[in-house]
Design a protein around this motif. Sequence first.
Motif, PDB file in Angstrom:
ATOM      1  N   PRO A   1       0.848  -1.203   0.000  1.00 45.93           N
ATOM      2  CA  PRO A   1       0.000   0.000   0.000  1.00 45.93           C
ATOM      3  C   PRO A   1       0.875   1.242   0.000  1.00 45.93           C
ATOM      4  N   GLN A   2       0.562   2.201  -0.868  1.00 45.75           N
ATOM      5  CA  GLN A   2       1.429   3.380  -0.980  1.00 45.75           C
ATOM      6  C   GLN A   2       0.738   4.485  -1.768  1.00 45.75           C
ATOM      7  N   LYS A   3       1.236   5.709  -1.530  1.00 45.04           N
ATOM      8  CA  LYS A   3       0.794   6.869  -2.284  1.00 45.04           C
ATOM      9  C   LYS A   3       1.641   6.994  -3.543  1.00 45.04           C
ATOM     10  N   VAL A   4       1.088   7.604  -4.565  1.00 47.99           N
ATOM     11  CA  VAL A   4       1.826   7.878  -5.797  1.00 47.99           C
ATOM     12  C   VAL A   4       2.450   9.263  -5.662  1.00 47.99           C
ATOM     13  N   ALA A   5       3.778   9.293  -5.629  1.00 48.98           N
ATOM     14  CA  ALA A   5       4.522  10.556  -5.503  1.00 48.98           C
ATOM     15  C   ALA A   5       4.059  11.361  -4.299  1.00 48.98           C
ATOM     16  N   GLY A   6       3.677  10.669  -3.222  1.00 49.53           N
ATOM     17  CA  GLY A   6       3.270  11.347  -1.997  1.00 49.53           C
ATOM     18  C   GLY A   6       1.890  11.969  -2.021  1.00 49.53           C
ATOM     19  N   ASN A   7       1.139  11.761  -3.103  1.00 51.63           N
ATOM     20  CA  ASN A   7      -0.186  12.360  -3.231  1.00 51.63           C
ATOM     21  C   ASN A   7      -1.225  11.499  -2.507  1.00 51.63           C
ATOM     22  N   PRO A   8      -1.916  12.051  -1.500  1.00 52.23           N
ATOM     23  CA  PRO A   8      -2.849  11.234  -0.708  1.00 52.23           C
ATOM     24  C   PRO A   8      -4.078  10.773  -1.472  1.00 52.23           C
ATOM     25  N   THR A   9      -4.373  11.365  -2.634  1.00 52.30           N
ATOM     26  CA  THR A   9      -5.541  10.954  -3.404  1.00 52.30           C
ATOM     27  C   THR A   9      -5.164  10.157  -4.647  1.00 52.30           C
ATOM     28  N   ARG A  10      -3.917   9.719  -4.733  1.00 50.74           N
ATOM     29  CA  ARG A  10      -3.463   8.827  -5.806  1.00 50.74           C
ATOM     30  C   ARG A  10      -2.723   7.675  -5.155  1.00 50.74           C
ATOM     31  N   ARG A  11      -3.367   6.497  -5.128  1.00 46.83           N
ATOM     32  CA  ARG A  11      -2.858   5.445  -4.246  1.00 46.83           C
ATOM     33  C   ARG A  11      -2.972   4.044  -4.844  1.00 46.83           C
ATOM     34  N   TYR A  12      -2.062   3.211  -4.365  1.00 42.03           N
ATOM     35  CA  TYR A  12      -2.175   1.759  -4.477  1.00 42.03           C
ATOM     36  C   TYR A  12      -2.744   1.251  -3.152  1.00 42.03           C
ATOM     37  N   SER A  13      -3.788   0.434  -3.239  1.00 34.91           N
ATOM     38  CA  SER A  13      -4.312  -0.158  -2.005  1.00 34.91           C
ATOM     39  C   SER A  13      -3.427  -1.310  -1.543  1.00 34.91           C
ATOM     40  N   GLY A  14      -2.691  -1.927  -2.497  1.00 38.32           N
ATOM     41  CA  GLY A  14      -1.848  -3.075  -2.166  1.00 38.32           C
ATOM     42  C   GLY A  14      -2.654  -4.355  -2.073  1.00 38.32           C
ATOM     43  N   ALA A  15      -1.950  -5.466  -2.035  1.00 36.46           N
ATOM     44  CA  ALA A  15      -2.604  -6.771  -1.871  1.00 36.46           C
ATOM     45  C   ALA A  15      -3.035  -6.945  -0.417  1.00 36.46           C
ATOM     46  N   PRO A  16      -4.155  -7.617  -0.165  1.00 34.50           N
ATOM     47  CA  PRO A  16      -4.613  -7.792   1.219  1.00 34.50           C
ATOM     48  C   PRO A  16      -3.897  -8.908   1.965  1.00 34.50           C
ATOM     49  N   PHE A  17      -3.020  -9.653   1.266  1.00 38.22           N
ATOM     50  CA  PHE A  17      -2.273 -10.745   1.892  1.00 38.22           C
ATOM     51  C   PHE A  17      -0.783 -10.550   1.627  1.00 38.22           C
ATOM     52  N   ALA A  18       0.042 -11.089   2.511  1.00 40.14           N
ATOM     53  CA  ALA A  18       1.481 -11.138   2.230  1.00 40.14           C
ATOM     54  C   ALA A  18       1.703 -12.092   1.067  1.00 40.14           C
ATOM     55  N   MET A  19       2.452 -11.645   0.073  1.00 44.58           N
ATOM     56  CA  MET A  19       2.715 -12.468  -1.098  1.00 44.58           C
ATOM     57  C   MET A  19       4.080 -13.139  -1.037  1.00 44.58           C
ATOM     58  N   SER A  20       4.859 -12.844   0.003  1.00 47.58           N
ATOM     59  CA  SER A  20       6.156 -13.486   0.188  1.00 47.58           C
ATOM     60  C   SER A  20       6.538 -13.371   1.660  1.00 47.58           C
ATOM     61  N   PHE A  21       7.533 -14.159   2.073  1.00 49.13           N
ATOM     62  CA  PHE A  21       7.991 -14.085   3.458  1.00 49.13           C
ATOM     63  C   PHE A  21       8.668 -12.750   3.763  1.00 49.13           C
ATOM     64  N   SER A  22       9.100 -12.034   2.733  1.00 53.99           N
ATOM     65  CA  SER A  22       9.708 -10.729   2.959  1.00 53.99           C
ATOM     66  C   SER A  22       8.690  -9.706   3.462  1.00 53.99           C
ATOM     67  N   GLU A  23       7.391 -10.032   3.393  1.00 57.26           N
ATOM     68  CA  GLU A  23       6.350  -9.127   3.848  1.00 57.26           C
ATOM     69  C   GLU A  23       5.858  -9.454   5.254  1.00 57.26           C
ATOM     70  N   VAL A  24       6.547 -10.350   5.957  1.00 58.37           N
ATOM     71  CA  VAL A  24       6.133 -10.709   7.313  1.00 58.37           C
ATOM     72  C   VAL A  24       6.091  -9.458   8.184  1.00 58.37           C
ATOM     73  N   GLY A  25       4.979  -9.268   8.880  1.00 53.74           N
ATOM     74  CA  GLY A  25       4.837  -8.129   9.775  1.00 53.74           C
ATOM     75  C   GLY A  25       4.372  -6.859   9.100  1.00 53.74           C
ATOM     76  N   GLN A  26       4.253  -6.886   7.795  1.00 54.20           N
ATOM     77  CA  GLN A  26       3.836  -5.694   7.064  1.00 54.20           C
ATOM     78  C   GLN A  26       2.314  -5.529   7.160  1.00 54.20           C
ATOM     79  N   LYS A  27       1.877  -4.305   7.409  1.00 52.24           N
ATOM     80  CA  LYS A  27       0.447  -4.040   7.507  1.00 52.24           C
ATOM     81  C   LYS A  27      -0.175  -3.990   6.119  1.00 52.24           C
ATOM     82  N   LYS A  28      -1.321  -4.630   5.989  1.00 52.99           N
ATOM     83  CA  LYS A  28      -2.089  -4.615   4.748  1.00 52.99           C
ATOM     84  C   LYS A  28      -3.329  -3.763   4.955  1.00 52.99           C
TER      85      LYS A  28
END
Length: 407
Positions: A237-264
């Motif tokens: 989940p992230q903003k596009v160029a810091g813009n709060p109204t242009r965003r990726y919601s991100g996947a609702p699940f961890a897609m790899s072990f590198s995402e352990v502990g990451q908030k969805k």
Amino acid sequence: MRLLHTSDWHLGHRFHGRMRLEEQGAFLHWLLEQIQAHTVEVLLVAGDIFDTTTPGSRAQALYYRFLHQLAGSSCRHVVIIGGNHDSPSLLEAPREILRQLNIHVLGMVDDQLDKEIVLLPGQATEAPELLVCAVPFLRDRDIRQAGAAETLEEKGRQLRQGIQDHFQQVCQQAEQIRQEYNPQMPLVVMGHLFVAGGQTQEGDGVRELSIGGLDRIDGSSFPAGIDYLALGHLHLPQKVAGNPTRRYSGAPFAMSFSEVGQKKEVLLIDCAGREITPTPLEVPCFQPLASIRGDLSPLLEKIEALKAEERPYWLELQYEGATVIANLREQLLEAVADSQVSILRIRNRRIFDHALQQSKESETLDELSVEEVFARCLEAHQIEPSQRQGLLQAFAEIKRAVAEEDM
């Protein structure tokens, strides 16, 4: 009007060989509860509904059951676009039926741009209150004509320009419609693509569709008149160029072990005219994951601590001890026997280092991208630098064709 933005469900995804349908079903049930609890009127799903172009029957059942259950909720409209993992024809097959339930599905581009523009009426009146540009994943063949003797850079430039032009043209038509109905009506644009500067995570499964990311477009390419940009494709989940109204919601699940502990998260979007207020809503973890590393004794101690929690952990272990232990795998599997903890991955750096002690590099296949593997092949076969560009270009074409193949 309140909206909810989500994407990248990847229904049917396997996590190191394990099916995730139970986990994904739990998420969809939770999502339905949140839609009802927060009185969401419009659901936006920005692509990658399924993990493959040929999803199994159980994955499809999850999807259609969820859409059916929405009919009894506060959600009056659903807008879904196809992603690069989706089959456009599979998504669009029930399009006319779903439209009767106010579910608008755009799986592929059309010669008529107005098909990507959806006018949604309010609850109290039939007058439109929301304008949505639903742009599905744009494939190379949709927006660009291949030419003879093109370089990889030329193809990348044309692809980026084609994506930019498509969004500009759709938004231009939408702006005309907005001025006709109500200049204060909010314009929401949906897309599934990689914006330059976006963050990914190692092993998260985000497909690079061209070598070097040549299909990434600049965040400034989108028209200024967009009130909210709902994107899919990147799993963080992230903003596009810091813009709060242009965003990726991100996947609702961890897609790899590198995402352990990451908030969805999913995003609640409040529209008061053209004033847009996004609010992240954290997604619970429905399948606990853990990644632990160290020497054998610390690994075993941490396994015991996880077992004591009595939760069904999926576990990655990274052995980093100085000693080569030939039966390491057997010892670790024995440690989790008769418990809820399952080891899905063991990374034994010492065995690998020992096998490649004459090499300066220490890397495993799963640590490399497909581009890096191909580059290693070119180096191993001592391909002349003058020939590499042509081979890289051919490789990029093959990779793109495989990624875009609609089975």
